[in-house]
Design an enzyme around this catalytic site. Structure first.
Site, mmCIF file in Angstrom:
data_model
loop_
_atom_site.group_PDB
_atom_site.id
_atom_site.type_symbol
_atom_site.label_atom_id
_atom_site.label_comp_id
_atom_site.label_asym_id
_atom_site.label_seq_id
_atom_site.Cartn_x
_atom_site.Cartn_y
_atom_site.Cartn_z
ATOM 1 N N VAL A 50 -7.650 -0.030 0.461
ATOM 2 C CA VAL A 50 -6.906 -0.047 -0.801
ATOM 3 C C VAL A 50 -6.419 -1.437 -1.186
ATOM 4 O O VAL A 50 -5.974 -1.647 -2.314
ATOM 5 C CB VAL A 50 -5.697 0.922 -0.761
ATOM 6 N N SER A 128 9.694 5.876 -1.962
ATOM 7 C CA SER A 128 10.439 6.381 -0.809
ATOM 8 C C SER A 128 11.921 6.292 -1.135
ATOM 9 O O SER A 128 12.331 5.487 -1.988
ATOM 10 C CB SER A 128 10.134 5.529 0.428
ATOM 11 N N TYR A 141 9.407 -2.929 4.300
ATOM 12 C CA TYR A 141 9.021 -1.621 3.754
ATOM 13 C C TYR A 141 9.883 -1.274 2.552
ATOM 14 O O TYR A 141 9.389 -0.841 1.508
ATOM 15 C CB TYR A 141 9.180 -0.572 4.850
ATOM 16 N N LYS A 145 8.644 -0.635 -1.356
ATOM 17 C CA LYS A 145 8.849 0.640 -2.031
ATOM 18 C C LYS A 145 9.729 0.481 -3.269
ATOM 19 O O LYS A 145 9.561 1.193 -4.264
ATOM 20 C CB LYS A 145 9.444 1.654 -1.052
#
Length: 245
Positions: A50, A128, A141, A145
């Site tokens: 991706v 998230s 992370y 997000k």
């Protein structure tokens, strides 16, 4: 659908196919993909990375061919996570997590946009609750997000007359990504204790919301980041205290 071979992605593939959609999904795990296509009709697997623009194009082109130039919906779901103390993180960690989580959503949305506009489609991006509130040890992370929520809101403003853009923000979902965490003694109980629903979520819980956001039933829902977390981010749970007599 990116990241459709397991977890939330596989649940979304099954749910959308049950609604009659012809689903093109991506991933790198051929064996897992074969299990999905064997159990779910109307699905096409496109193997690829991706973070590769060429691979993204191939997947989008497959969807455009099936839809005769129109795309009804796009789900940006691919994601990775790593719990790393910020001071111990490296640029390689940043590039890997941001590329998979955020850059992939940019690439797929950019290349699918013409087909989405032609099909008056909708995009759901899987962020998230870490994109809404910070979490210790998940700085990279969390940043990736949060970027997805910002992208969703900006695109809802820019293209909302033709394409709807929304995000879902899963909380504690029992997927393979959480397996190591849940293997720690007492960790499941600790997590469930801070969720008002008193349980972990399932991939199917998230898939239901994704399917609804893609459907005409959500036709006036645009630019939203919707938590799917059993109430975890609603506020602070108060620990039980002994009664005073």
């Amino acid at each position: 659908m990116t990241g459709g071979t397991q977890g939330i992605g596989a649940a979304c593939v099954a749910r959308l196919a049950a609604d009659g959609a012809q689903v093109v999904f991506t991933g790198r795990d051929k064996e897992a993909a074969q299990a999905v296509t064997a159990s779910v009709p109307q699905t096409v697997f496109v193997e690829g990375d991706v973070t590769s623009e060429a691979d993204c194009r191939r997947a989008v082109d497959a969807a455009l061919e099936i839809g005769a130039g129109r795309i009804a919906g796009l789900v940006n779901n691919a994601g990775v996570s790593a719990r790393i103390a910020f001071e111990d993180s490296t640029l390689a960690d940043w590039n890997r997590i941001v590329s998979v989580n955020a850059t992939s959503a940019y690439l797929f949305t950019r290349h699918a946009l013409a087909g989405l506009r032609a099909g008056r489609g909708a995009v759901v991006t899987v962020s998230s609750i870490a994109g809404l509130v910070g979490e210790e040890g998940l700085a990279i992370y969390t940043a990736s997000k949060a970027a997805l929520i910002g992208l969703t809101q900006a695109l809802a403003l820019e293209y909302g007359a033709e394409v709807r853009f929304n995000a879902v923000c899963p909380g504690q979902i029992a997927t393979r990504m959480m397996a190591k965490t849940l293997a720690i003694p007492g960790r499941r109980e600790m997590l469930e204790s801070r969720i008002p629903a008193a349980r972990l979520g399932t991939p199917e819980d998230v898939a239901e919301v994704v399917a609804w956001l893609l459907s005409s039933a959500a036709g006036f829902v645009n630019g939203v980041a919707m938590s799917v977390d059993g109430g975890e981010t609603a506020g602070f749970m108060t620990p039980e205290t002994p009664s005073v007599s």
